[in-house]
Design an enzyme around this catalytic site. Structure first.
Site, PDB file in Angstrom:
ATOM      1  N   GLY A  11      -1.213   4.282  -5.092  1.00 31.57           N
ATOM      2  CA  GLY A  11      -1.507   2.890  -4.732  1.00 31.57           C
ATOM      3  C   GLY A  11      -1.160   1.947  -5.869  1.00 31.57           C
ATOM      4  CD  GLN A  12      -1.707  -3.941  -5.478  1.00 36.55           C
ATOM      5  OE1 GLN A  12      -0.751  -4.507  -5.986  1.00 36.55           O
ATOM      6  NE2 GLN A  12      -2.543  -4.563  -4.677  1.00 36.55           N
ATOM      7  CG  LEU A  13      -6.120   0.087 -10.134  1.00 37.18           C
ATOM      8  CD1 LEU A  13      -5.690  -0.925 -11.200  1.00 37.18           C
ATOM      9  CD2 LEU A  13      -7.582  -0.121  -9.755  1.00 37.18           C
ATOM     10  CB  ILE A  41     -11.212  11.562  -1.927  1.00 37.49           C
ATOM     11  CG1 ILE A  41     -10.701  10.265  -1.276  1.00 37.49           C
ATOM     12  CG2 ILE A  41     -10.464  11.861  -3.220  1.00 37.49           C
ATOM     13  CD1 ILE A  41     -10.970   9.008  -2.096  1.00 37.49           C
ATOM     14  CE1 TYR A 129     -11.392  -3.164   1.126  1.00 36.55           C
ATOM     15  CE2 TYR A 129     -11.887  -5.480   0.707  1.00 36.55           C
ATOM     16  CZ  TYR A 129     -11.432  -4.256   0.262  1.00 36.55           C
ATOM     17  OH  TYR A 129     -11.015  -4.119  -1.039  1.00 36.55           O
ATOM     18  CD1 TRP A 154      -8.536 -13.059  -3.825  1.00 35.69           C
ATOM     19  CD2 TRP A 154      -7.198 -14.763  -4.399  1.00 35.69           C
ATOM     20  NE1 TRP A 154      -8.971 -14.183  -3.162  1.00 35.69           N
ATOM     21  CE2 TRP A 154      -8.172 -15.237  -3.494  1.00 35.69           C
ATOM     22  CE3 TRP A 154      -6.249 -15.648  -4.902  1.00 35.69           C
ATOM     23  CZ2 TRP A 154      -8.226 -16.567  -3.067  1.00 35.69           C
ATOM     24  CZ3 TRP A 154      -6.308 -16.975  -4.479  1.00 35.69           C
ATOM     25  CH2 TRP A 154      -7.282 -17.426  -3.570  1.00 35.69           C
TER      26      TRP A 154
END
Length: 282
Positions: A11-13, A41, A129, A154
């Protein structure tokens, strides 16, 4: 030698953490990046078996169900990934006395406020969410006493899908775009958040609890888009519209500013201004 597990590595992180470790390797540390192929997970038995075979000092959970609108109709999966899976990881890491870092969101707040949210301010998520991420926070803190919750907002990066990449794509395809101008927040470069996470790991001062991290400054989505336009030298026309002009299945917080005092004073984390951070990526 510290062994550090990062889930949601694709993912992006997760990708931003990989990038930062490549740029500035941490001495006497081994990072293990997994995604669903290596470690599902959401499967409790899989998690138990994986941790039985692998020992870690830190577990950083970057995996999440982040499709905010889809979560409204896909509640079961959102709950499984954002809450139940967090419980499994918290339990497994606690059994090894490992420190657990869980990434959370501004969506745990209602967004009806007008001052930057502190860590102990009342929560009140508006949609699935936010509710599932808040459940994840509670499970993490309940099942592993050595837990850091990092709320952010964001998020964008050179990786994955995010607002910056969407805008750059639309700037090439269209002559005009409409962007919401009545939601206030602070865009966060995932590479800066990755830096903050690594600072916590390196400091190892055991000041567990909830922390906030987003870039400094504030803007609306429209102002964010205008800055992307300026930096990318696009000629597109951007039209500001109210939230009511772009209905979505999930309600968004109108106000998403987070108070970063605690993370700055506890860990000496530096927080760049959002415009400078955006410039560094573009």
């Amino acid at each position: 030698m510290k062994r550090i597990l990062v889930t949601g590595g694709d993912g992006q992180l997760g990708m931003s953490l990989k990038q930062k470790i490549k740029e500035k390797p941490i001495a006497e540390s081994t990072f293990v990046f997994t995604d669903v192929q290596e470690l599902d997970i959401m499967d409790e038995m899989f998690v138990k078996t994986y941790f039985f075979s692998n020992k870690f000092d830190y577990v950083i959970n970057c995996a999440a169900y982040t499709a905010v609108d889809r979560a409204e109709s896909d509640q079961q999966i959102a709950e499984k990934l954002n809450a139940e899976a967090v419980k499994y990881l918290a339990k497994a890491s606690a059994a090894q006395k490992a420190t657990f870092i869980q990434i959370s969101t501004d969506y745990v707040f209602s967004g009806n406020e007008s001052t930057p949210r502190k860590e102990d301010d009342p929560v009140g998520p508006l949609g699935v969410y936010g509710k599932t991420k808040l459940s994840g926070e509670k499970f993490a803190l309940e099942y592993n006493p050595k837990t850091y919750i990092l709320r952010t907002a964001w998020l964008y990066s050179p990786f994955g899908n995010n607002f910056v990449k969407t805008m750059l794509k639309l700037f090439k395809e269209r002559e005009e775009v409409n962007v919401i101008n009545d939601q206030l927040g602070s865009p966060t470069n995932a590479l800066d958040l990755a830096d903050a996470i690594l600072t916590i790991v390196q400091n190892d001062i055991q000041a567990y609890g909830v922390y906030h991290y987003s870039n400094e400054g504030e803007c609306t989505w429209y102002q964010f888009a205008e800055e992307i336009k300026k930096l990318s030298r696009s000629a597109i026309k951007i039209e500001p519209i109210p939230t009511s002009g772009y209905p979505t299945p999930a309600e968004r917080p109108k106000y998403s500013l987070l108070d970063k005092t605690k993370i700055k004073t506890t860990f000496g984390v530096s927080v760049p201004d959002w415009k400078e951070s955006l410039k560094s990526i573009l």
